[in-house]
Design a protein around this motif. Sequence first.
Motif, mmCIF file in Angstrom:
data_model
loop_
_atom_site.group_PDB
_atom_site.id
_atom_site.type_symbol
_atom_site.label_atom_id
_atom_site.label_comp_id
_atom_site.label_asym_id
_atom_site.label_seq_id
_atom_site.Cartn_x
_atom_site.Cartn_y
_atom_site.Cartn_z
ATOM 1 N N ASN B 42 -75.184 51.052 -47.418
ATOM 2 C CA ASN B 42 -76.144 51.159 -48.529
ATOM 3 C C ASN B 42 -76.421 49.809 -49.191
ATOM 4 N N GLN B 43 -76.160 48.743 -48.469
ATOM 5 C CA GLN B 43 -76.393 47.407 -49.016
ATOM 6 C C GLN B 43 -77.205 46.547 -48.070
ATOM 7 N N LEU B 62 -82.729 49.748 -47.997
ATOM 8 C CA LEU B 62 -83.290 48.755 -48.919
ATOM 9 C C LEU B 62 -84.792 48.959 -49.095
ATOM 10 N N LEU B 64 -87.681 51.445 -50.636
ATOM 11 C CA LEU B 64 -87.866 52.558 -51.561
ATOM 12 C C LEU B 64 -88.867 53.541 -50.977
ATOM 13 N N VAL C 35 -83.519 46.044 -54.165
ATOM 14 C CA VAL C 35 -83.041 47.410 -53.900
ATOM 15 C C VAL C 35 -81.527 47.413 -53.676
ATOM 16 N N ALA C 36 -81.027 46.352 -53.057
ATOM 17 C CA ALA C 36 -79.565 46.270 -52.890
ATOM 18 C C ALA C 36 -78.893 46.265 -54.253
ATOM 19 N N MET C 37 -79.471 45.543 -55.199
ATOM 20 C CA MET C 37 -78.876 45.496 -56.539
ATOM 21 C C MET C 37 -79.048 46.827 -57.258
ATOM 22 N N MET C 38 -80.165 47.509 -57.014
ATOM 23 C CA MET C 38 -80.349 48.840 -57.603
ATOM 24 C C MET C 38 -79.331 49.820 -57.025
ATOM 25 N N ASN C 39 -79.121 49.763 -55.703
ATOM 26 C CA ASN C 39 -78.154 50.669 -55.079
ATOM 27 C C ASN C 39 -76.757 50.457 -55.639
ATOM 28 N N ALA C 40 -76.441 49.212 -55.951
ATOM 29 C CA ALA C 40 -75.111 48.911 -56.487
ATOM 30 C C ALA C 40 -75.042 49.197 -57.989
ATOM 31 N N GLY C 41 -76.163 49.613 -58.569
ATOM 32 C CA GLY C 41 -76.167 49.919 -60.005
ATOM 33 C C GLY C 41 -76.181 48.677 -60.868
ATOM 34 N N LEU C 42 -76.489 47.528 -60.277
ATOM 35 C CA LEU C 42 -76.448 46.294 -61.063
ATOM 36 C C LEU C 42 -77.716 46.100 -61.886
ATOM 37 N N VAL C 43 -78.835 46.564 -61.363
ATOM 38 C CA VAL C 43 -80.049 46.536 -62.185
ATOM 39 C C VAL C 43 -80.660 47.938 -62.187
ATOM 40 N N PRO C 45 -84.189 49.008 -63.297
ATOM 41 C CA PRO C 45 -85.499 48.729 -63.900
ATOM 42 C C PRO C 45 -86.146 49.992 -64.447
ATOM 43 N N PRO D 54 -80.837 38.996 -63.971
ATOM 44 C CA PRO D 54 -81.380 40.338 -64.188
ATOM 45 C C PRO D 54 -80.293 41.375 -64.497
ATOM 46 N N ILE D 55 -79.046 40.971 -64.364
ATOM 47 C CA ILE D 55 -77.961 41.923 -64.593
ATOM 48 C C ILE D 55 -77.591 41.882 -66.063
ATOM 49 N N ARG D 118 -69.202 49.187 -62.101
ATOM 50 C CA ARG D 118 -70.344 48.554 -61.424
ATOM 51 C C ARG D 118 -70.281 47.030 -61.522
#
Lengths: 773, 156, 287, 149
Positions: B42-43, B62, B64, C35-43, C45, D54-55, D118
């Motif tokens: 998932n990364q 990756l 959407l 999207v990788a950062m969204m999947n990890a819950g880091l951002v 939006p 952005p974090i 997280r």
Amino acid sequence: MSGENEAGAVGQSIPRLEVREKTTGRAQYIADMSSPGMLHGAILQSPYAHARILSYDVSEALAMPGVVDVLTGDDLGDGRMGAFIKDEHAIAKHKVRYVGEPVAAVAAETETIARRAVRLIQIEYEELAAVLTPDEGLANDAPIIHEHLDDYIKVFPAVCGGNLVSRTELSQGDLDKGFAEADFIVEGTYETPAQAHLAIEPCGALAEMDASGRVTLWSANQSVFRVQANVCESLGLPMSKLRSLTPRIGGGFGNKMEAHVQPIVVALAMRTGRPVKLILSREEDFECVRARHPMRVRCKTGVRNDGTLVARDVEVLLDCGAYGDDSPGVLGYSLLMARGPYNIPNVRSVGRLVYTNKMRFGAFRGFGSPKVNFAGETQIDEIAEHLDMDPIDLRLKNIVATGDTWMGGSVLASCGLRECIDAAREASNWDQRDLPQTPGKRRGMGVACAAHISGLLGTGAIVRVLEDGSVALNTGAVDIGQGSDTVLTQMCAEALQVPVDGVSVASPDTDGSPYNWGTTASRVTYTTGRAVVGAAAEVERQLRDHAAEMMECSQEDLELRPGGLIGIKGVPGKQVSFHEISLRAHWRAGGPIVGHHTWVFDQPTIDPKRAVAHGLPFPQIGVYSFAAFVVEVEVDEASGKADVTRAWMAVDVGRAINPGSVEGQMEGGFVQGMGFALTEEMVWDDARLINPSLLDYKVPTTLDTPHELHTIIIEAAEPDGPFGAKGVGEIGLVPVPAAIANAITDACNIRLTTLPMKPERVLNAMEQAAHGS
Amino acid sequence: MTEMVTLRVNGREHPCRAGIATTLLTVLRDQCELPGTKRGCNQGVCGACSVLVGGKPVRACLTLATDCEDREVTTIEGVGTPARPNAVQQALIDTGAVQCGFCTPGMVIAATALLEEHPDADIETIRQGLSSNLCRCSGYRKIVEAVSLAARRTAS
Amino acid sequence: MMTQTMIAPETLEDALAAMHAEPGSMALAGGATLVAMMNAGLVEPNSLVALRHVDTLRGTRQLDDGGIELGAMRRHRETALETPFKDGQTVLSYAASQIANPTVRNMGTLGGSIAFNDPGADYPAALVAANATILIVGATGTREVSAEAFFVDWYTTALEAGELVAGVRVPAALVGSIGHYEKLARIAGDFAVASVALQVTWSGDSIAAARIAIGGSGPTPLHLAEADDMLIGTGADSDALSKAGLLLAQAADPVDDVRASADYRRKVIPRLLAKAMREIAPAREAA
Amino acid sequence: MKFEDSFVVAASPANVWRAITDPGVIASCLPGCEDIEALSPTSYRAGIRVEVGPIKATFRVEVELTDQDMPNFVRCITKGEEGTRASMLQATSELTLRDIDGASTEVAYDSDVSVTGRLGKFGLGVMKKKAESLGCTFAENFRVQVEAA
């Protein structure tokens, strides 16, 4: 025999039986399964390494729309599981013992809701001092991780106490005398890190309860029977109440052998009365399944000036992590392998296994052996250097051969190690090597040998002849991707002289399959293969009985003919088919044909006349495969980065049932071992694993892997092996770190004793060597 | 908040519900009943979720779902069937390059796209092309050889 | 959180208006990073503005002065393979060809990549070495910021709220100059442990001009005019290289993490610089 | 994550002590500190906003002074979480004040911070750099404020 047989019998590289479904995306893995009305589970992980659980408040989570159930340790009884020491609840109870430990779980209508809801669970903890290394765990004033260790059930004579889980010692000969006879002694301390199994499929399970209260459980596993045992022990369930099954498995390497989330999923399914599926995320899989043990090995070898190895003393310290799992076995096995495949008369290997507040460590391809092999095999090279002797010649002078004994005293009925060494030496052009030299790079070659067992514990097989004469094979052995379904089918087909596609293989099912301890320890080909051959022989006997009556002849006149026929010797046209026999058996006489064979490996590990063992967790283990690897590396002078450029892997597998699969095991094992040697390590910041993701934990890609991986199959048939076969699952990994280390020494004149041999370590050592000279 | 999106996957229209953060991978697996595309990390690292979007390989994890509305998506289920595997699949079948199979769908997608672009790919090109996809079982050599075989077969 | 939407405008004006209308919205380019950062819950939006349909972000323009303007939506793959680059500008294609892996290069975009300023990313150092400028658009118009000024801190750029990367302008490199990107990573496709991006111009046996930027060794790419100057007029002999390398190493502020220790990162900077010079030797002879 | 550093303030230990145990002063010097409220003479509650590009995260923390030796030493434990326990933070920090010449004081701090959830999965190296730079900014703000007083 094989010449006239149908393609696919023993010795043929037939494709996997399930290869079409896998290549077209139709194979079903645990995450692909669903059941009507199914709930989704998620776990909450402990933020503390060591803490007492004071209270839970699950009200907020339960109130969230879509949440059906919340499970905590308070909801469970006192049942505990563990392969060797029963020390682990289905979910943390009273205490948490590592960061990432499952401490509560939620079942909800969707995975998203479940994952949100776990964060609403409030837990009050009292933090306790944590133990982060075995040395800390052994200190006098160390916090105790399992206060009731003494009371836990143990399935072996464990020498334990405090945080010491197990102390094991093996010895043979007279160590002091051995070292006194030595002309010189080399010694060193070697450290190896935790390695993640990283099966590309993360762990998961799906359970559902039927109206009678019986539970059916599918899970990613390496043994439906170990899953059944673990779930039932931890939940206090009679084994008759749980049926354990397996879908396709996306790789194992040891981490799916014992339980992961199965007990939690079963508990949720029983409480909710609905099917529950829980699939771990990659990060959770990293943090709370299991990994290879961090290990420290002290190794000391005494040698005569002619190169004869006379004594070896090995001491290992193994980080157990928070729970025992397979670790006592890993410890015992590493000690059994510490002598290496050499006739060293005076040997002692002693080890300690210590609880720490880290994730549990457990079985991983090689089972402790790659670490002692790294110590022992690099030390052999050090000795060769000291003697100014070729490292291969030194090995040849000391290796075991057929009829010799292994450490502990079990006799080697087959040993093709010399042939392996000779073959690897020749194929790699070791003696006349002229390595290409690139500016800015240094090339070198290294060698290492290894052995690995094939036999232990109990196994069975059932072979049935169906009405139409086709054959149904059922062994209970889980094919985790290594190809055992195909290999066992080939054996069954060969034994009954039928085509491979005339044999169906059943998916393991605790309701219908004979017991199989598990797909682990390189054991399936040898142990289950023997059961298959035995069951097929029983079927053949029954077929002959019928045929003799049908053709009114004596048993001795009959012969098995290819294609499912029994005929009268010397009379080509005179024969009956399995189809005709089976119809008779089903409808008229004798009853349906079912052959079965079960057995348990019973060759003692230790011959008391030759060796002494204390605290050894497995009394019966043996049958050895052998390997000799030659590896070529190229080291970048600018960065210290080492790359493997070519490798030759000669392996004695007794008999290659499916040579293509043997190559697959060797190549896959090599690359996983190369990762362990060069790039892979799990890193903790205090108690927290800081690289639980594929972004931060790196395994080799195609570009990091040499394309020149040469497997050379040596067949020193094992007399009792099925068609002479021995195991091949793990031996491809075992000698890799040592062979690479020896090649780096050859290239750069440095000797590394810590894995991984990452650029930083190599470069620092190169600089030190340059300054030293 | 979820909205309805219509995805065109393997030539068929799939009406799906997707939120702002819902990935193509999730929708394919959970709503389109196309579980052949696997979730490994998932990364975007492992490649098990590779699919073709507009004929080019991408990571479904990756991508959407709502960003795919007007694009043609092809999954492993769309490149071949057990009865009619494509050239890459057939070569993998014939050479015994498959072990646990979990990385295989992504590997097939990557290799199929690679051969589309470089029908005469040599070993080095294949190694480069497949570096997007992790395999923990095989050591890669047999997979690379299988794709090379597919290339040679297609050429002849 | 309840107003989460994805908009896919067709013009830059609409995209900017959408960014402006929804504070906390983020621009979605290829998705490889976001999207990788969204999947990890880091951002998380509030809303996304997908730039896929904004054609003006796609183009590549050759400028009259030999420079090139690259649209923000240019994929790594295009930059790596379909090279419009000349002379030392090729540092960009070398860098692009080493980002992650072929599939991710097929998704990831120039703008998306640099907007995050990941310290291990490959473009930032290459853009600094190429002396590129970043074209930023916002509600109030367009501004152009040098790559050196664009990368501000760890994961932080000069982009203000509501602004987008529109593209990158790469000036013409000196005729005959050579571009190179030397990356050290644990395995293929990983973020850099450290990297050296450079443009070098030879005049006979000595260096006439040089521009070196170090990646993976601090919050922003490291460029020191003083280090460049140390090479000018020399034959890139080991003395000059190690002096310049040491200066850069001393100025570096790398992290200590699972990829490598800060000490090691500093240690390899001069070594990678020397290696990079050796790697371009054949190109120099050919030139 | 462990941090250690020290800075010098041109003020007496007693003045430094007064400032460093004053929630108002801490709040105004600590970058991202949005509000602070004293719960008791030895405990505070605070909101701290942390941004790395952005974090973005806002931690609600409680700080408890567990050991005090006026004006030499103070130990505190900080516990908190952000976004419904998406991340959890725990830190043990020690401050040691050393009188240099009566008019200036060296403040040494030593902190052990753990973040799980997280943000715990975000690159530790960068997080440490960020925390170090927060520490420097705090020290500078604090010095300026105390010296101006």
